[in-house]
Design a protein around this motif. Structure first.
Motif, PDB file in Angstrom:
ATOM      1  N   ALA A  89       0.945  -1.147  -0.231  1.00 40.84           N
ATOM      2  CA  ALA A  89      -0.258   0.255   0.076  1.00 40.84           C
ATOM      3  C   ALA A  89       0.740   0.721  -0.065  1.00 40.84           C
ATOM      4  CB  ALA A  89      -1.176   0.537   1.056  1.00 40.84           C
ATOM      5  N   LEU A 119      -6.043  -3.458   6.629  1.00 43.95           N
ATOM      6  CA  LEU A 119      -5.322  -3.865   5.350  1.00 43.95           C
ATOM      7  C   LEU A 119      -5.443  -5.816   5.171  1.00 43.95           C
ATOM      8  CD1 LEU A 119      -2.124  -1.804   3.949  1.00 43.95           C
ATOM      9  CD2 LEU A 119      -4.702  -1.556   2.977  1.00 43.95           C
ATOM     10  N   ARG A 150      -8.435  -0.509  -1.274  1.00 42.15           N
ATOM     11  CA  ARG A 150      -8.393   0.413  -1.026  1.00 42.15           C
ATOM     12  C   ARG A 150      -9.444   1.241  -0.644  1.00 42.15           C
ATOM     13  NH1 ARG A 150      -7.953   5.130  -5.255  1.00 42.15           N
ATOM     14  NH2 ARG A 150     -10.410   4.478  -4.808  1.00 42.15           N
ATOM     15  N   SER A 153     -10.332  -0.155   3.031  1.00 42.96           N
ATOM     16  CA  SER A 153      -9.419   0.744   4.614  1.00 42.96           C
ATOM     17  C   SER A 153      -8.907   1.593   4.296  1.00 42.96           C
ATOM     18  CB  SER A 153      -7.852   0.049   3.867  1.00 42.96           C
ATOM     19  OG  SER A 153      -7.487  -1.232   3.331  1.00 42.96           O
ATOM     20  N   VAL A 167      -3.530   0.758  -2.614  1.00 45.83           N
ATOM     21  CA  VAL A 167      -2.947  -0.113  -2.797  1.00 45.83           C
ATOM     22  C   VAL A 167      -3.356  -1.516  -3.826  1.00 45.83           C
ATOM     23  CG1 VAL A 167      -3.806  -2.749  -1.852  1.00 45.83           C
ATOM     24  CG2 VAL A 167      -4.637  -0.471  -0.537  1.00 45.83           C
TER      25      VAL A 167
END
Length: 291
Positions: A89, A119, A150, A153, A167
């Motif tokens: 990431a 993640l 992504r 998260s 990500v």
């Protein structure tokens, strides 16, 4: 003269205080001014800033986009085919106040540990959904899956003052204990497909051979029929010629037939014939006239 050392000492203390009162924020940084652990000021613009010496402290945080390598984790898609997923990431500290309140003195290390947990949880949730199979993960759709990870998260990472920029799924592979079974299944599938192809090829070859055999039989039959017709026509033509020759000169025709009989009957060095000397077979050998 006694006042000179005192002046120098005062000047030195003033210089130390002045030096301790100023700090520089680099363009790649953000800074927090802390007083007894409490946030008193946020410095996000680069340049020279002031703080109270010995009472206030300055904590610097990186304002650049940072990379985070996550350890590979095992996920189980809807087809129960376990996979190991390796990802990374890119993030940046968007809100230094929230970041400080979330990690306190733990800094980047503690923040990244929490970010890895976020993640990994989203990786398992997205890649383990009911609509996701192992084929989906290793196909071109993995880019859209990474975007979903992504976005999910990013919502949780906002509480840490962190903005997740990107990500990516780097590698997706099978656990070591599953490789042999998977290879065996793939080999069995390839062997089955090969057997099917061979069976279809043998069937096609049999059809071709049968067609060829039938064509050969038809050609031979047609050739035999044509040969019989040709022989029949030749025999008919021969008989016609014989008949014409006989009708034109019967005596010459009988003489020719007798000579042909002599040639066929007396062929070879060891020919033996048992026949009466008075036989009509020798008529053309008895006299000059052939009578």
């Amino acid at each position: 003269m006694k006042k000179l050392p005192i002046f120098i000492a005062v000047l030195f203390v003033a210089a130390v205080l002045a030096f301790s009162s100023f700090f520089v924020v680099d363009e790649r940084q953000k800074a927090l001014v802390l007083q007894f652990g409490q946030i008193k000021a946020v410095k996000e613009e680069p340049g020279l800033s002031f703080k109270i010496p010995f009472i206030q402290d300055v904590v610097y945080y990186d304002d650049r986009i940072l990379s985070l390598e996550t350890p590979e984790i095992e996920v189980t898609p809807s087809d129960d085919r376990r996979l190991l997923v390796d990802s990374f990431a890119r993030y940046r500290i968007a809100d230094v106040v929230k970041f400080r309140q979330a990690v306190s003195t733990g800094g980047i290390r503690l923040a990244e540990d929490r970010l890895k947990g976020i993640l990994n949880a989203q990786l398992r949730e997205v890649l383990g959904a009911d609509t996701i199979t192992s084929n989906t993960i290793i196909s071109a759709e993995r880019a859209s899956l990474a975007l979903r990870i992504r976005d999910k998260s990013r919502i949780e990472a906002a509480s840490l003052g962190i903005d997740i920029m990107d990500v990516r799924l780097k590698q997706t592979f099978l656990p070591e204990q599953n490789l042999e079974a998977t290879f065996a299944r793939m080999r069995a599938e390839r062997e089955r497909e090969a057997a099917d192809e061979r069976a279809r090829g043998a069937e096609a070859a049999q059809r071709v051979r049968a067609q060829a055999d039938r064509t050969v039989v038809e050609l031979k039959s047609d050739a035999g029929r044509q040969a019989e017709i040709t022989r029949g026509e030749a025999d008919a033509e021969k008989n016609r010629i014989y008949a014409d020759a006989y009708g034109a000169d019967p005596d010459f025709f009988e003489f020719y037939r007798s000579l042909d009989a002599y040639r066929k009957g007396l062929n070879g060095e060891n020919t033996t014939m048992v026949i009466s000397p008075d036989s009509e077979f020798f008529d053309y050998l008895k006299s000059n006239s052939g009578r």
